[in-house]
Design a protein around this motif. Structure first.
Motif, short mmCIF file in Angstrom:
data_model
loop_
_atom_site.label_atom_id
_atom_site.label_comp_id
_atom_site.label_asym_id
_atom_site.label_seq_id
_atom_site.Cartn_x
_atom_site.Cartn_y
_atom_site.Cartn_z
N MET A 1 0.81 -1.20 0.00
CA MET A 1 0.00 0.00 0.00
C MET A 1 0.85 1.26 0.00
N GLU A 2 2.13 1.09 -0.35
CA GLU A 2 3.03 2.24 -0.39
C GLU A 2 2.55 3.29 -1.39
N ASP A 3 2.04 2.83 -2.54
CA ASP A 3 1.57 3.76 -3.56
C ASP A 3 0.39 4.58 -3.05
N VAL A 4 -0.53 3.93 -2.36
CA VAL A 4 -1.70 4.62 -1.82
C VAL A 4 -1.27 5.64 -0.77
N ASP A 5 -0.35 5.24 0.09
CA ASP A 5 0.15 6.14 1.13
C ASP A 5 0.81 7.37 0.52
N LEU A 6 1.66 7.16 -0.49
CA LEU A 6 2.32 8.28 -1.16
C LEU A 6 1.29 9.19 -1.83
N PHE A 7 0.33 8.60 -2.53
CA PHE A 7 -0.71 9.38 -3.20
C PHE A 7 -1.46 10.26 -2.20
N GLU A 8 -1.87 9.68 -1.08
CA GLU A 8 -2.62 10.44 -0.07
C GLU A 8 -1.78 11.57 0.51
N LYS A 9 -0.50 11.33 0.72
CA LYS A 9 0.37 12.38 1.25
C LYS A 9 0.54 13.53 0.25
N VAL A 10 0.71 13.19 -1.01
CA VAL A 10 0.88 14.22 -2.03
C VAL A 10 -0.40 15.05 -2.16
N ILE A 11 -1.54 14.38 -2.20
CA ILE A 11 -2.82 15.08 -2.33
C ILE A 11 -3.06 15.99 -1.13
N SER A 35 0.87 -12.49 0.04
CA SER A 35 0.95 -13.31 1.25
C SER A 35 -0.36 -13.31 2.02
N SER A 36 -0.70 -14.45 2.57
CA SER A 36 -1.91 -14.54 3.41
C SER A 36 -1.70 -13.81 4.74
N ASP A 37 -0.45 -13.43 5.03
CA ASP A 37 -0.16 -12.68 6.26
C ASP A 37 -0.45 -11.19 6.13
N MET A 38 -0.71 -10.72 4.91
CA MET A 38 -0.99 -9.30 4.71
C MET A 38 -2.32 -8.93 5.33
N PRO A 39 -2.46 -7.67 5.77
CA PRO A 39 -3.78 -7.20 6.20
C PRO A 39 -4.76 -7.36 5.03
N GLU A 40 -6.04 -7.59 5.33
CA GLU A 40 -7.03 -7.90 4.30
C GLU A 40 -7.07 -6.86 3.18
N GLN A 41 -7.08 -5.56 3.53
CA GLN A 41 -7.15 -4.52 2.51
C GLN A 41 -5.94 -4.58 1.58
N GLN A 42 -4.76 -4.78 2.15
CA GLN A 42 -3.55 -4.85 1.34
C GLN A 42 -3.56 -6.10 0.46
N ARG A 43 -4.05 -7.23 1.00
CA ARG A 43 -4.12 -8.46 0.22
C ARG A 43 -5.08 -8.31 -0.96
N LYS A 44 -6.23 -7.62 -0.74
CA LYS A 44 -7.17 -7.38 -1.84
C LYS A 44 -6.53 -6.53 -2.93
N MET A 45 -5.79 -5.49 -2.53
CA MET A 45 -5.12 -4.63 -3.50
C MET A 45 -4.05 -5.43 -4.26
N CYS A 46 -3.34 -6.27 -3.54
CA CYS A 46 -2.30 -7.09 -4.15
C CYS A 46 -2.91 -8.05 -5.16
N THR A 47 -4.00 -8.70 -4.79
CA THR A 47 -4.67 -9.63 -5.69
C THR A 47 -5.18 -8.91 -6.93
N GLY A 48 -5.72 -7.70 -6.76
CA GLY A 48 -6.17 -6.91 -7.90
C GLY A 48 -5.02 -6.53 -8.82
N SER A 49 -3.90 -6.14 -8.25
CA SER A 49 -2.72 -5.80 -9.05
C SER A 49 -2.22 -7.02 -9.81
N LYS A 50 -2.25 -8.16 -9.15
CA LYS A 50 -1.81 -9.40 -9.78
C LYS A 50 -2.70 -9.73 -10.97
#
Length: 69
Positions: A1-11, A35-50
């Motif tokens: 979620m680094e991209d989301v964090d950076l985007f929110e900071k810039v905005i 990874s199944s160890d990721m927080p749910e929101q991050q795992r959903k974003m990862c799956t979408g990116s994949k």
């Protein structure tokens, strides 16, 4: 979620953001492991990116729709 964090900071900084093509910028392909160890929101974003790295929704629809009728 680094991209989301950076985007929110810039905005929130009130900086002016623009997108411009950069011919020298190339994204090198790498496999994506969600990874199944990721927080749910991050795992959903990862799956979408994949999924997006495999094919666009338009491409998939074009290939699947002829068989769905």
């Amino acid at each position: 979620m680094e991209d989301v964090d950076l985007f929110e900071k810039v905005i929130s900084s009130h900086l002016r953001v623009l997108r411009a093509p950069e011919p020298g910028l190339v994204h090198v392909y790498h496999s994506i492991h969600c990874s199944s160890d990721m927080p749910e929101q991050q795992r959903k974003m990862c799956t979408g990116s994949k999924a997006q790295s495999l094919a666009s929704l338009d491409f998939l629809a074009e290939k699947i729709l002829p068989f769905s009728a």
